[in-house]
Design a protein around this motif. Structure first.
Motif, short mmCIF file in Angstrom:
data_model
loop_
_atom_site.label_atom_id
_atom_site.label_comp_id
_atom_site.label_asym_id
_atom_site.label_seq_id
_atom_site.Cartn_x
_atom_site.Cartn_y
_atom_site.Cartn_z
N TRP A 133 0.82 -1.21 0.00
CA TRP A 133 0.00 0.00 0.00
C TRP A 133 0.86 1.27 0.00
N GLU A 134 1.74 1.39 0.98
CA GLU A 134 2.52 2.63 1.10
C GLU A 134 3.58 2.75 0.00
N SER A 135 4.33 1.69 -0.23
CA SER A 135 5.43 1.78 -1.21
C SER A 135 4.96 1.74 -2.65
N LEU A 136 3.92 0.93 -2.93
CA LEU A 136 3.47 0.77 -4.31
C LEU A 136 2.29 1.67 -4.63
N PHE A 137 1.13 1.37 -4.05
CA PHE A 137 -0.07 2.14 -4.37
C PHE A 137 0.03 3.58 -3.89
N GLY A 138 0.59 3.77 -2.68
CA GLY A 138 0.69 5.12 -2.13
C GLY A 138 1.59 6.02 -2.94
N SER A 139 2.50 5.42 -3.71
CA SER A 139 3.43 6.22 -4.52
C SER A 139 2.98 6.35 -5.97
N LEU A 140 2.25 5.35 -6.48
CA LEU A 140 1.96 5.31 -7.90
C LEU A 140 0.50 5.57 -8.27
N VAL A 141 -0.42 5.13 -7.42
CA VAL A 141 -1.85 5.24 -7.75
C VAL A 141 -2.42 6.51 -7.13
N ALA A 142 -2.91 7.40 -7.97
CA ALA A 142 -3.35 8.72 -7.50
C ALA A 142 -4.44 8.63 -6.45
N GLY A 143 -5.46 7.80 -6.68
CA GLY A 143 -6.57 7.72 -5.73
C GLY A 143 -6.18 7.19 -4.37
N ALA A 144 -5.17 6.32 -4.35
CA ALA A 144 -4.75 5.72 -3.08
C ALA A 144 -3.93 6.67 -2.23
N ARG A 145 -3.39 7.70 -2.85
CA ARG A 145 -2.51 8.61 -2.12
C ARG A 145 -3.23 9.36 -1.02
N THR A 146 -4.50 9.62 -1.22
CA THR A 146 -5.27 10.34 -0.20
C THR A 146 -5.35 9.55 1.08
N LEU A 147 -5.29 8.23 0.99
CA LEU A 147 -5.39 7.36 2.16
C LEU A 147 -4.03 6.81 2.57
N SER A 148 -2.99 7.54 2.27
CA SER A 148 -1.63 7.10 2.57
C SER A 148 -1.02 7.97 3.66
N VAL A 149 -0.51 7.34 4.71
CA VAL A 149 0.19 8.07 5.77
C VAL A 149 1.36 8.83 5.18
N GLN A 155 6.14 19.42 3.15
CA GLN A 155 6.01 20.42 2.10
C GLN A 155 5.97 21.83 2.68
N LYS A 156 5.36 21.95 3.85
CA LYS A 156 5.25 23.26 4.49
C LYS A 156 6.61 23.80 4.90
N THR A 157 7.55 22.90 5.20
CA THR A 157 8.87 23.34 5.68
C THR A 157 9.89 23.49 4.56
N ALA A 158 9.57 22.97 3.36
CA ALA A 158 10.52 23.02 2.25
C ALA A 158 10.51 24.40 1.60
N ASP A 159 11.63 24.76 0.98
CA ASP A 159 11.76 26.07 0.34
C ASP A 159 11.31 26.04 -1.12
N GLY A 160 11.50 24.93 -1.79
CA GLY A 160 11.17 24.84 -3.21
C GLY A 160 9.92 24.03 -3.45
N GLY A 161 9.77 23.53 -4.67
CA GLY A 161 8.57 22.78 -5.02
C GLY A 161 8.82 21.31 -5.25
N LEU A 162 9.93 20.77 -4.69
CA LEU A 162 10.25 19.37 -4.91
C LEU A 162 9.62 18.43 -3.89
N VAL A 163 9.16 18.98 -2.77
CA VAL A 163 8.46 18.17 -1.76
C VAL A 163 6.98 18.49 -1.87
N VAL A 164 6.23 17.55 -2.44
CA VAL A 164 4.83 17.82 -2.77
C VAL A 164 3.95 16.68 -2.25
N SER A 165 2.81 17.05 -1.67
CA SER A 165 1.84 16.07 -1.21
C SER A 165 0.54 16.23 -1.98
N ASP A 166 -0.18 15.13 -2.17
CA ASP A 166 -1.47 15.17 -2.84
C ASP A 166 -2.60 15.51 -1.87
N VAL A 167 -2.24 15.69 -0.60
CA VAL A 167 -3.25 15.98 0.44
C VAL A 167 -2.95 17.34 1.03
#
Length: 239
Positions: free
Chosen positions: A169-185, A194-206
């Protein structure tokens, strides 16, 4: 809510020989990979984010969470030694809370700190990537510890179930499947990183507000239910 004796016994169980070996191998592997990547490619922010996101946060952190979370209580339930703790004048919520703190501490030390070091090796914290992923790893450690501690009270196959969740779930679906990312720790934790990063390379789908709510709900809910399951265990002679 904290019992030092229970904590000491839990640390001894979690850091037993087999578990400790895995706990050390995973961070060591991350650091070796990071050093090799830095030597081969130089300091590259995108590659640093890929390594920290793809291996550290998506794979290493949940696996260490499985080891620490299930190891905090699962073996005691499996071999029956939990009855000795239950026979002590210690409230069962206190047992769970203490074991959770131990699991969190171990997971943070063996995941968040190596993630920070790996980030510094990869690109010297350019764009705040090392700190962002370390924060994400620390936050994820809390939720994973609670989830896998609960799993240890639910099944004798907690490690197997936890590994399936972590790897599939976390390594495969949480990284690759868009719909599953919302339910990924992983994605919830990334929102704080993402809030602490300076650039746009740390991004969350939530989004951050939703991520905070979900992290708090999962951690509190899993901890509460683990306490209820432990409360349901009865000693011989109890009514």
């Amino acid at each position: 809510m904290y019992n030092s004796t229970v904590a000491r016994l839990t640390y001894r169980a979690v850091l037993g020989r087999r578990r400790a070996l895995i706990l050390f191998i995973l961070p060591a592997l991350l650091l070796v990979i990071s050093l090799a990547v830095r030597l081969l490619t130089g300091a590259d922010d995108q590659i640093a984010a890929d390594v920290l996101g793809g291996f550290a946060l998506a794979t290493m952190v949940p696996l260490i969470g499985v080891i620490a979370g299930t190891g905090a209580i699962g073996p005691e339930i499996d071999d029956g030694s939990i009855v000795y703790l239950l026979a002590k004048p210690v409230k069962r919520p206190t047992l769970i809370f203490t074991k959770l703190l131990v699991a969190i501490g171990v997971t943070v030390v063996f995941s968040a700190l190596p993630t920070l070091l790996a980030g510094l090796i990869l690109n010297g914290n350019s764009q705040g990537i090392a700190v962002a992923y370390a924060v994400s790893a620390a936050v994820a450690s809390v939720a994973y510890s609670a989830m896998f501690l609960l799993l240890g009270t639910l099944t004798r196959h907690a490690v197997v179930v936890g590994l399936v969740y972590a790897l599939v779930w976390e390594s495969l679906f949480g990284s690759l499947v868009a719909g599953a990312r919302t339910l990924s720790v992983q994605q919830w934790a990334l929102a704080l990183g993402q809030k602490t990063a300076d650039g746009g390379l740390v991004v969350s789908d939530v989004g951050l507000p939703l991520a905070v709510v979900l992290l708090a709900a999962v951690t509190a809910g899993a901890t509460w239910y683990a306490g209820q399951k432990l409360r349901g265990l009865t000693l011989a002679g109890e009514e």
